[in-house]
Scaffold this motif. Structure first.
Motif, mmCIF file in Angstrom:
data_model
loop_
_atom_site.group_PDB
_atom_site.id
_atom_site.type_symbol
_atom_site.label_atom_id
_atom_site.label_comp_id
_atom_site.label_asym_id
_atom_site.label_seq_id
_atom_site.Cartn_x
_atom_site.Cartn_y
_atom_site.Cartn_z
ATOM 1 N N THR A 140 -2.426 26.638 73.971
ATOM 2 C CA THR A 140 -2.582 28.013 74.438
ATOM 3 C C THR A 140 -2.009 28.999 73.428
ATOM 4 O O THR A 140 -2.663 29.994 73.061
ATOM 5 C CB THR A 140 -1.882 28.200 75.796
ATOM 6 N N ILE A 141 -0.799 28.739 72.942
ATOM 7 C CA ILE A 141 -0.172 29.655 71.997
ATOM 8 C C ILE A 141 -0.869 29.588 70.641
ATOM 9 O O ILE A 141 -0.972 30.597 69.935
ATOM 10 C CB ILE A 141 1.330 29.370 71.880
ATOM 11 N N ASN A 142 -1.359 28.411 70.260
ATOM 12 C CA ASN A 142 -2.164 28.306 69.033
ATOM 13 C C ASN A 142 -3.335 29.286 69.063
ATOM 14 O O ASN A 142 -3.598 30.012 68.095
ATOM 15 C CB ASN A 142 -2.700 26.887 68.870
ATOM 16 N N LYS A 143 -4.042 29.291 70.179
ATOM 17 C CA LYS A 143 -5.226 30.145 70.294
ATOM 18 C C LYS A 143 -4.844 31.619 70.294
ATOM 19 O O LYS A 143 -5.520 32.450 69.677
ATOM 20 C CB LYS A 143 -5.996 29.788 71.561
ATOM 21 N N LYS A 166 -4.336 32.710 62.061
ATOM 22 C CA LYS A 166 -3.737 31.408 61.789
ATOM 23 C C LYS A 166 -3.112 30.875 63.077
ATOM 24 O O LYS A 166 -2.488 31.633 63.815
ATOM 25 C CB LYS A 166 -2.670 31.522 60.698
ATOM 26 N N PRO A 167 -3.245 29.577 63.368
ATOM 27 C CA PRO A 167 -2.688 29.027 64.608
ATOM 28 C C PRO A 167 -1.186 28.808 64.563
ATOM 29 O O PRO A 167 -0.570 28.495 65.576
ATOM 30 C CB PRO A 167 -3.426 27.690 64.757
ATOM 31 N N SER A 168 -0.577 28.971 63.401
ATOM 32 C CA SER A 168 0.855 28.767 63.255
ATOM 33 C C SER A 168 1.379 29.692 62.167
ATOM 34 O O SER A 168 0.665 30.007 61.205
ATOM 35 C CB SER A 168 1.151 27.306 62.880
ATOM 36 N N VAL A 169 2.615 30.111 62.315
ATOM 37 C CA VAL A 169 3.201 30.983 61.293
ATOM 38 C C VAL A 169 3.405 30.237 59.986
ATOM 39 O O VAL A 169 3.578 30.857 58.930
ATOM 40 C CB VAL A 169 4.545 31.570 61.773
ATOM 41 N N TRP A 170 3.392 28.892 60.033
ATOM 42 C CA TRP A 170 3.604 28.092 58.829
ATOM 43 C C TRP A 170 2.301 27.753 58.119
ATOM 44 O O TRP A 170 2.338 27.133 57.059
ATOM 45 C CB TRP A 170 4.345 26.800 59.184
#
Length: 339
Positions: free
Chosen positions: A130-133, A141-145
């Motif tokens: 959910t947070i990825n989306k 981007k799905p992640s800050v990294w």
């Protein structure tokens, strides 16, 4: 991934897992079913303590299982009415036998199908996705990294929309999930009626307040910065599933038609791959099995491939396979290295 066919050898019979439904509607249908399983299990995760389906009561010093008190049978021993041998037998029958039986069934499922629990049931992984989306909507981007943004196109051909205003949803959602998790985890240790009653009346005890606050802060940071990293490198439940899966060469894997790799590399505009973009664990779905150690069998890569290749008469390049087709994985990569 597993090589489904090879131009240099006689094709072997392959066994496909009959979960995917043929046709353009299959990807959405499968992901819809997976979402239903995730939502249902998340609701069960929240409500299990409320209905005494599974929890341990620190106040009463015993567990609850399926609405019944679950004790180790040590009361008679402590009162001097039972021998040490009888107490040991109660512990074995009431604790270790159910524990090992449940763990054995869980590991057997992972041995056969991989981290299916993670991809289809785990309440933590549903938050990860959910947070990825949401983060992808906010930043691309799905992640800050993530070093590079996702492709500008979705697997169904629609453009990917990015709007920084979605950050106003990302952060509150992560904190809200963290708070919910903190409260629910506390209800697994204390009577839910007491926890929810104190919470709604604003009269939490000092220890309850400290637990919920600390857990909310830690989980908020984890949900925002280390979601899939936790699943890949920290989660013991996922690790044991992966170890069991890797030990079975016939286990279900994502198979790849390597002889058609050129189609896969250009399934999206700008020569990008849809399967790489959708993996919530940030894996490369066409890779060798040991590099897919933390694959959750969510099948998003399989379904993305099905969408991009829906008009291709040769069909998709990715599919769930098992048995002999799965065994060709290592052999196929060894053959490539030897050339």
């Amino acid at each position: 991934m597993t090589e489904l066919s090879s131009p240099s050898s006689t094709p072997r019979p392959q066994r496909f897992i009959p979960i995917a439904v043929a046709g353009a509607a299959a990807p959405r249908s499968r992901q819809g079913k997976r979402l239903a399983f995730q939502v249902g299990f998340f609701v069960l995760f929240v409500l299990a303590p409320v209905f005494d389906l599974l929890r341990y009561d620190l106040n009463a010093d015993h567990a609850w299982l399926l609405g019944m008190e679950w004790r180790l049978g040590l009361d008679d021993f402590l009162a001097g009415k039972a021998t040490a041998l009888e107490a040991a037998g109660n512990i074995m029958l009431r604790l270790f036998v159910p524990l090992f039986a449940g763990a054995g069934l869980f590991i057997w499922a992972a041995w056969k199908w991989g981290r299916l629990y993670c991809g289809w049931l785990c309440p933590h992984f549903s938050v990860v996705e959910t947070i990825n989306k949401l983060m992808a909507r906010a930043s691309g981007k799905p992640s800050v990294w993530e070093k590079f943004p996702l492709p500008r196109w979705n697997s169904d051909g629609s453009p990917r929309r990015v709007d920084a205003r979605w950050w106003a949803v990302v952060v509150p959602a992560a904190v809200a999930f963290a708070f919910l998790w903190a409260v629910v985890l506390l209800t697994y240790l204390l009577p839910p009626a007491e926890v929810y009653g104190n919470l709604f009346s604003g009269s939490l005890t000092r220890n309850q307040f400290i637990f919920i606050t600390a857990a909310t802060v830690v989980l908020s940071l984890e949900f925002l910065f280390a979601r899939h990293l936790f699943c890949r490198f920290v989660c013991a439940v996922g690790l044991f599933q992966s170890l069991a899966w890797m030990s079975n060469k016939d286990a279900m894997v994502v198979g790849f038609k390597r002889d058609r790799a050129s189609d896969c590399a250009s399934c999206l505009p700008e020569r990008q791959s849809a399967c790489d973009a959708v993996c919530p664990m940030r894996l490369k779905p066409r890779n060798i099995k040991r590099h897919m150690f933390t694959c959750t069998q969510c099948a998003q890569c399989v379904d993305a491939c099905g969408e991009t290749q829906r008009d291709n008469p040769d069909g998709p390049l990715l599919a769930w396979v098992s048995g002999e087709a799965a065994r060709q994985n290592e052999a196929g990569f060894r053959a490539i290295r030897e050339r």
